[in-house]
Design a protein around this motif. Structure first.
Motif, mmCIF file in Angstrom:
data_model
loop_
_atom_site.group_PDB
_atom_site.id
_atom_site.type_symbol
_atom_site.label_atom_id
_atom_site.label_comp_id
_atom_site.label_asym_id
_atom_site.label_seq_id
_atom_site.Cartn_x
_atom_site.Cartn_y
_atom_site.Cartn_z
ATOM 1 N N THR A 82 0.816 -1.212 0.000
ATOM 2 C CA THR A 82 0.000 0.000 0.000
ATOM 3 C C THR A 82 0.853 1.266 0.000
ATOM 4 O OG1 THR A 82 -0.153 -0.016 2.419
ATOM 5 C CG2 THR A 82 -1.910 -1.129 1.201
ATOM 6 N N ARG A 84 2.407 2.822 -2.519
ATOM 7 C CA ARG A 84 2.273 3.650 -3.726
ATOM 8 C C ARG A 84 3.581 4.353 -4.050
ATOM 9 N NH1 ARG A 84 -3.823 5.805 -4.289
ATOM 10 N NH2 ARG A 84 -4.796 3.854 -3.689
ATOM 11 N N ASN A 85 3.638 5.677 -3.956
ATOM 12 C CA ASN A 85 4.836 6.420 -4.325
ATOM 13 C C ASN A 85 5.716 6.783 -3.135
ATOM 14 O OD1 ASN A 85 4.125 6.387 -7.006
ATOM 15 N ND2 ASN A 85 2.913 8.262 -6.828
ATOM 16 N N ASN A 86 5.391 6.307 -1.943
ATOM 17 C CA ASN A 86 6.142 6.633 -0.742
ATOM 18 C C ASN A 86 7.255 5.605 -0.545
ATOM 19 O OD1 ASN A 86 7.067 7.393 1.757
ATOM 20 N ND2 ASN A 86 5.030 7.557 2.686
#
Length: 123
Positions: A82, A84-86
């Motif tokens: 979960t 994503r872009n982190n």
């Protein structure tokens, strides 16, 4: 300079004192009947007592490895997938996932080693 009490930081939080009073009352409530019991048995420190202690310790360690490892696997997978872009969250998720996998592998390896030792020690 304002104190913490007047700055609003401690305004809407429960105090530590009521929690300590409840914890102490609970401790006294549950420990008093146990402390009042007379000692029973009197086996004189037989080896069965030590074997029971070791068996209980083994069960605690074994169950802890199992459940903490599986929980870490689940939490690590959730964090990683979960993210994503982190990238920081993905990195943390991967570390927790690897740690959970290592605990799970150690859980099965420890069981195998103990089984071999019991096989060797049993006549």
């Amino acid at each position: 300079m304002k104190s913490l009490k007047h700055s609003g930081i401690l305004r809407n939080r429960p105090g530590v004192t009521p929690l300590l009073v409840v914890a102490l009352a609970t401790l006294l409530l549950f420990s008093t009947p146990v402390a009042a019991q007379a000692p029973t048995g009197g086996s004189g420190g037989s080896s069965a007592d030590y074997l029971t202690i070791l068996e209980n310790l083994w069960n605690v360690v074994y169950d802890t490895l199992q459940y903490v490892g599986l929980a870490a696997l689940g939490v690590g997978a959730i964090l990683y997938f979960t993210a994503r872009n982190n990238s920081n969250r993905a990195e943390t998720g991967m570390k927790v996932l690897i740690g959970g996998g290592a605990l799970t592998v150690f859980y099965f390896g420890m069981a195998a080693i103990i089984a071999v030792l019991e096989f060797i020690a049993t006549p």
